[in-house]
Design a protein around this motif. Structure first.
Motif, mmCIF file in Angstrom:
data_model
loop_
_atom_site.group_PDB
_atom_site.id
_atom_site.type_symbol
_atom_site.label_atom_id
_atom_site.label_comp_id
_atom_site.label_asym_id
_atom_site.label_seq_id
_atom_site.Cartn_x
_atom_site.Cartn_y
_atom_site.Cartn_z
ATOM 1 N N ASN A 126 4.695 5.688 -4.877
ATOM 2 C CA ASN A 126 4.999 5.607 -6.311
ATOM 3 C C ASN A 126 4.109 6.519 -7.133
ATOM 4 O OD1 ASN A 126 7.048 3.780 -6.141
ATOM 5 N ND2 ASN A 126 5.790 1.989 -6.617
ATOM 6 N N SER A 127 2.835 6.537 -6.790
ATOM 7 C CA SER A 127 1.921 7.314 -7.624
ATOM 8 C C SER A 127 2.147 8.814 -7.461
ATOM 9 C CB SER A 127 0.464 6.948 -7.328
ATOM 10 O OG SER A 127 0.143 7.336 -6.022
ATOM 11 N N MET A 128 2.855 9.213 -6.397
ATOM 12 C CA MET A 128 3.162 10.630 -6.231
ATOM 13 C C MET A 128 4.561 10.958 -6.751
ATOM 14 S SD MET A 128 0.476 11.971 -4.897
ATOM 15 C CE MET A 128 0.965 13.517 -4.168
ATOM 16 N N ASN A 174 2.049 21.272 -12.393
ATOM 17 C CA ASN A 174 2.559 19.980 -11.955
ATOM 18 C C ASN A 174 2.571 18.993 -13.092
ATOM 19 O OD1 ASN A 174 3.285 19.771 -9.270
ATOM 20 N ND2 ASN A 174 1.148 20.098 -8.662
ATOM 21 N N TRP A 197 7.585 6.623 -15.124
ATOM 22 C CA TRP A 197 8.178 7.870 -14.623
ATOM 23 C C TRP A 197 9.378 8.284 -15.478
ATOM 24 C CZ3 TRP A 197 5.442 11.047 -12.221
ATOM 25 C CH2 TRP A 197 4.567 10.694 -11.179
ATOM 26 N N ILE A 252 5.630 1.068 -13.292
ATOM 27 C CA ILE A 252 5.448 2.470 -12.902
ATOM 28 C C ILE A 252 6.758 3.260 -12.956
ATOM 29 C CG2 ILE A 252 5.651 2.152 -10.392
ATOM 30 C CD1 ILE A 252 3.202 4.088 -10.164
ATOM 31 N N THR A 253 7.864 2.627 -12.556
ATOM 32 C CA THR A 253 9.162 3.323 -12.590
ATOM 33 C C THR A 253 9.556 3.647 -14.028
ATOM 34 O OG1 THR A 253 9.672 1.810 -10.788
ATOM 35 C CG2 THR A 253 11.423 3.283 -11.482
ATOM 36 N N PHE A 293 9.911 6.995 -5.766
ATOM 37 C CA PHE A 293 10.220 5.583 -6.022
ATOM 38 C C PHE A 293 11.723 5.426 -5.926
ATOM 39 C CE2 PHE A 293 9.734 8.048 -9.869
ATOM 40 C CZ PHE A 293 10.916 7.806 -10.565
ATOM 41 N N MET A 304 9.121 16.468 -7.740
ATOM 42 C CA MET A 304 8.841 17.105 -9.017
ATOM 43 C C MET A 304 8.491 18.563 -8.729
ATOM 44 S SD MET A 304 6.949 13.890 -10.663
ATOM 45 C CE MET A 304 7.944 12.429 -10.895
ATOM 46 N N ASN A 305 7.272 18.988 -9.051
ATOM 47 C CA ASN A 305 7.006 20.394 -8.762
ATOM 48 C C ASN A 305 5.975 20.595 -7.660
ATOM 49 O OD1 ASN A 305 7.917 22.890 -9.266
ATOM 50 N ND2 ASN A 305 6.744 23.231 -11.134
ATOM 51 N N SER A 306 5.650 19.508 -6.927
ATOM 52 C CA SER A 306 4.616 19.673 -5.910
ATOM 53 C C SER A 306 5.149 19.367 -4.516
ATOM 54 C CB SER A 306 3.422 18.773 -6.235
ATOM 55 O OG SER A 306 3.828 17.438 -6.243
ATOM 56 N N ASN A 316 0.809 -1.227 0.000
ATOM 57 C CA ASN A 316 0.000 0.000 0.000
ATOM 58 C C ASN A 316 0.836 1.267 0.000
ATOM 59 O OD1 ASN A 316 -2.495 -0.981 -0.132
ATOM 60 N ND2 ASN A 316 -3.039 -0.632 2.021
ATOM 61 N N GLU A 369 -9.888 7.242 -4.769
ATOM 62 C CA GLU A 369 -9.172 6.624 -5.885
ATOM 63 C C GLU A 369 -9.797 5.298 -6.327
ATOM 64 O OE1 GLU A 369 -4.677 8.213 -5.899
ATOM 65 O OE2 GLU A 369 -5.147 6.863 -4.241
ATOM 66 N N GLU A 397 -5.216 3.552 -3.506
ATOM 67 C CA GLU A 397 -5.853 2.795 -2.435
ATOM 68 C C GLU A 397 -6.876 3.613 -1.641
ATOM 69 O OE1 GLU A 397 -5.534 -0.403 -1.555
ATOM 70 O OE2 GLU A 397 -4.215 -0.802 -3.257
ATOM 71 N N TYR A 425 -4.500 10.123 -8.160
ATOM 72 C CA TYR A 425 -3.134 10.280 -8.655
ATOM 73 C C TYR A 425 -2.771 9.139 -9.596
ATOM 74 C CZ TYR A 425 -2.660 13.826 -5.080
ATOM 75 O OH TYR A 425 -2.840 14.948 -4.316
ATOM 76 N N SER A 426 -3.438 8.006 -9.405
ATOM 77 C CA SER A 426 -3.128 6.829 -10.208
ATOM 78 C C SER A 426 -4.349 5.927 -10.213
ATOM 79 C CB SER A 426 -1.928 6.115 -9.581
ATOM 80 O OG SER A 426 -1.970 4.739 -9.844
ATOM 81 N N LYS A 485 2.640 1.790 -3.239
ATOM 82 C CA LYS A 485 1.747 2.305 -4.281
ATOM 83 C C LYS A 485 1.483 3.784 -4.104
ATOM 84 C CE LYS A 485 -1.401 -1.190 -6.033
ATOM 85 N NZ LYS A 485 -2.734 -1.746 -5.807
ATOM 86 N N LYS A 486 1.163 4.157 -2.855
ATOM 87 C CA LYS A 486 0.881 5.559 -2.542
ATOM 88 C C LYS A 486 2.057 6.428 -2.956
ATOM 89 C CE LYS A 486 -2.126 6.130 1.491
ATOM 90 N NZ LYS A 486 -2.151 6.346 2.929
ATOM 91 N N GLU A 518 4.617 17.177 -14.707
ATOM 92 C CA GLU A 518 5.293 15.889 -14.587
ATOM 93 C C GLU A 518 4.460 14.896 -13.768
ATOM 94 O OE1 GLU A 518 9.235 16.456 -13.174
ATOM 95 O OE2 GLU A 518 9.909 14.479 -13.816
ATOM 96 N N ARG A 519 4.015 15.354 -12.578
ATOM 97 C CA ARG A 519 3.286 14.434 -11.727
ATOM 98 C C ARG A 519 1.944 14.030 -12.340
ATOM 99 N NH1 ARG A 519 1.114 16.390 -7.054
ATOM 100 N NH2 ARG A 519 -0.676 16.541 -8.453
ATOM 101 N N LEU A 549 1.522 10.918 -15.054
ATOM 102 C CA LEU A 549 1.446 9.491 -14.719
ATOM 103 C C LEU A 549 0.041 8.963 -15.001
ATOM 104 C CD1 LEU A 549 2.761 6.927 -13.421
ATOM 105 C CD2 LEU A 549 1.628 7.631 -11.312
ATOM 106 N N GLU A 577 -4.202 2.905 -9.733
ATOM 107 C CA GLU A 577 -3.912 1.797 -8.825
ATOM 108 C C GLU A 577 -4.031 2.238 -7.370
ATOM 109 O OE1 GLU A 577 -3.359 -1.083 -10.337
ATOM 110 O OE2 GLU A 577 -3.464 -0.050 -12.260
#
Lengths: 74, 576
Positions: free
Chosen positions: A29-31, B90, B180, B176-177, A34, A55-57, A23, B67, B63, B58-59, A26-27, B92-93, B96, B61
């Motif tokens: 990674n999605s932001m 934002n 990115w 995912i990597t 990683f 990044m920018n946030s 969990n 989402e 949780e 944000y994705s 995932k949280k 870049e972010r 995804l 996937e």
């Protein structure tokens, strides 16, 4: 030097490992956090959350979670 | 044609939605406002289109509650086109999610928002190039000012009129990597960031997040907000709603009631006592409580809150309060309903929605009712204790806070699990947009009127029926010895306790004619604040969390209140 995000002193940090379950991984990674990503530690509350720039946030991370993010100070 | 609006939280999706449909979706400057799914209809390219505002994610996937809801809708395949809304600040972010959406093989259009803010910050994005690289149409807009929407509508119409919608072509790696990595390369090609001197808002961001300045500023801000809410709320009551009610509404009800003969039916509608707040008439008290007493405070509260939200302050407050909240089983976001509860419990209960787990909702709800006397209550405590030195008022408040904190500390230990870690995006500050503020206030007030008012009126009708059948008197009688023996309070106060259920601050002021001693006043204040949430908030809680949780919260509440009123009464005995 390897340490966790909560303890890190430097601003510029490279994430080397995330010691969390599926969990959390995932949280993060999605932001954009990683293994291999660059983050910047902006603010740290004593015994409280940490604010990082990814990044920018900006992202506030609870201390418990921050301790699971291993970073390299460069 | 069915369109889904998909994007990260806080990108301005709801604003795009309201421009497309004319419908007023709520939008705030903090992540995760939309958990309810909003749907609206619009006409594009002469076709009837249904637009679905998917909760921010944000994705696919993810949780979190929002989402999961989002990914369920998006993966359901039950739509024709995706409008992917991205925040230019934002890029870049945000990309995804865009890449994940590409994988679904559905026609897709990108709407880039907040382009003005990005430009001011020195972020220069070449949208044409981005469009080429991603091989998809991109429309830059300034959603809050409505700039770019005419063009958008025209272009979208042309796009949707094409016999076959183009599908995304670029190859996306599943990992995912790897995604990115691709995003990093794309961003490098299309985005340049120039260094700019920090703007006023950026400096403000700095001082409201650095602990040494942020903590005292938060303190000042909260105090100021409460002062303002009370000022506005009371102003509306005293100068507008109360006179309107007494001078125009009451005469009509009086005349109406004289049409009825004395009897059961008249008792049901008008109760034995028609004076608002004294009897249980659905037409007098039932209108007075929700409209004259609560609505002005709800309005004032939402006004201040909406401004703070739009600026983007709330996530920062959550950060400041995170450490404290963790000790009682909440993360920083859990403190937001509690703060709202200090204004009025009703919006406090509504805001429990921003919490994810039931565990956190239960703790926050219990704390909300125990710790925070609402605005009118606090005022009355001050008023009734004003003839004594200030220290006694302070003792009462400290005791209320202390009990609330200890109770949730216990609750935290009792409930399985552990508080989640705070994990929230801190948005940059925005200037609040007046139009947006009006949209939001309108939606919230309507929601209050439709959700809470029928419950309150229904509840008053119910109590009136209990009163008519003397069940209320019976309860009062049983309650009197309890009050007397355990808390050493005079038996007459039991009727006030019953009334307090309806209107707690008035109950406190009604203590005055009883000639109570200082100690008795202090004990009654504590008991009246904590023993049970007011009728309005109980009904709203029922609606939000269901019967079972509401029941537990109320029982826990009553139990804690009884125990600590007893302790308070006994320990005060040592000093008086």
């Amino acid at each position: 030097m390897k340490t966790n995000l909560a303890k890190a002193n430097n601003k510029k940090l490279k994430v080397v490992q995330i010691n969390g379950g599926h969990n959390i991984l995932k949280k993060l990674n999605s932001m954009g956090i990683f293994e291999g990503s660059w983050i910047e530690k902006v603010v740290s509350y004593e015994h409280g959350p940490i604010i990082v720039k990814v990044m920018n946030s900006r992202l506030a991370i609870g201390r418990g979670m921050a301790e699971k993010i291993m970073v390299e100070e460069i | 044609m069915k369109i889904v609006l998909v994007g990260n939280p806080n990108v301005g999706k709801s604003v795009v939605f309201s421009y497309l449909t004319g419908y007023t979706a709520i939008s705030s400057n903090y992540p995760g406002t939309t958990v309810d799914i909003l749907k609206g209809k619009t006409r594009l390219c002469n076709k009837e289109c249904e637009v679905v505002d998917v909760p921010g994610c944000y994705s696919l996937e993810g949780e979190s509650v929002a989402e999961k809801v989002a990914s369920e809708i998006i993966k359901s395949n039950d739509y024709d086109v995706i409008f992917n809304v991205i925040d230019s600040n934002n890029l870049e972010r945000n990309l995804l999610l865009t890449l994940e959406l590409f994988e679904l093989g559905k026609p897709i259009v990108i709407i880039a928002t907040k382009t003005d803010i990005a430009k001011n910050k020195g972020i220069d994005i070449d949208y044409d190039k981005l469009s080429d690289v991603l091989d998809v149409k991109i429309f830059p807009v300034v959603a809050t000012a409505g700039i770019g929407f005419n063009f958008l509508e025209r272009e979208i119409s042309t796009f949707l009129n094409a016999p076959e919608l183009p599908l995304p072509k670029i190859q996306i790696p599943p990992d995912i990597t790897e995604k990115w990595k691709i995003i990093g390369e794309i961003t490098l090609k299309v985005q340049k960031i120039y260094h700019k001197h920090p703007s006023f808002l950026e400096k403000l961001e700095e001082i409201t997040t650095t602990p040494t300045t942020a903590i005292p500023l938060a303190f000042i801000l909260i105090i100021t907000s409460f002062y303002l809410i009370r000022f506005i709320g009371e102003g509306i009551i005293n100068y507008i709603f109360d006179p309107l009610f007494n001078n125009y509404y009451m005469p009509i009800v009086d005349r109406f009631s004289s049409l009825f003969n004395e009897g059961f039916l008249k008792n049901i509608i008008f109760s034995k006592n028609m004076t608002p707040l004294e009897g249980f008439s659905v037409l007098t008290t039932g209108i007075y409580v929700p409209f004259v007493v609560v609505l002005p405070y709800v309005f004032a509260f939402y006004l201040i809150l909406s401004i703070l939200e739009d600026i983007g302050y709330l996530p920062r407050l959550a950060v400041i309060l995170d450490r404290l909240s963790h000790k009682i089983g909440l993360h920083g976001y859990g403190s937001i309903p509690i703060i709202m509860g200090l204004g009025c419990k009703v919006p406090g209960v509504f805001s429990l929605r921003i919490l994810e787990s039931n565990r956190e909702k239960i703790i926050a709800a219990s704390l909300l009712f125990l710790i925070s006397p609402c605005m009118p209550q606090s005022a009355m405590i001050f008023a009734i204790l004003s003839k004594y030195p200030l220290v006694y008022t302070v003792i009462v408040f400290i005791y209320i806070f202390g009990v609330g904190i200890s109770a949730s500390y216990v609750l935290n230990k009792m409930l399985k699990g552990k508080a989640d870690d705070l994990f929230v995006e801190i948005p940059p500050y925005h200037k609040p947009v007046f139009k947006n503020l009006v949209f939001k206030m309108r939606l919230r007030i309507t929601q209050f009127l439709f959700d809470a008012v029928p419950f309150v009126m229904g509840g008053i009708l119910l109590i009136n029926i209990l009163d008519i059948f003397s069940i209320l008197d019976l309860l009062s009688k049983y309650f009197a010895p309890v009050l007397n023996k355990i808390f050493s309070l005079p038996a007459q106060t039991s009727s006030i306790v019953m009334l307090g259920f309806l209107k707690k601050d008035v109950a406190i002021t009604l203590l005055a004619p009883f000639n109570l001693s200082l100690k008795e006043i202090m004990v009654s204040c504590f008991f009246l604040v904590t023993y049970m949430p007011c009728l309005a908030s109980i009904f709203v809680l029922l609606k939000e969390l269901g019967k079972k949780i509401t029941f537990y919260v109320i029982v826990f509440n009553l139990l804690i209140s009884l125990i600590f009123t007893f302790i308070f009464s006994q320990s005060l005995r040592l000093f008086f």
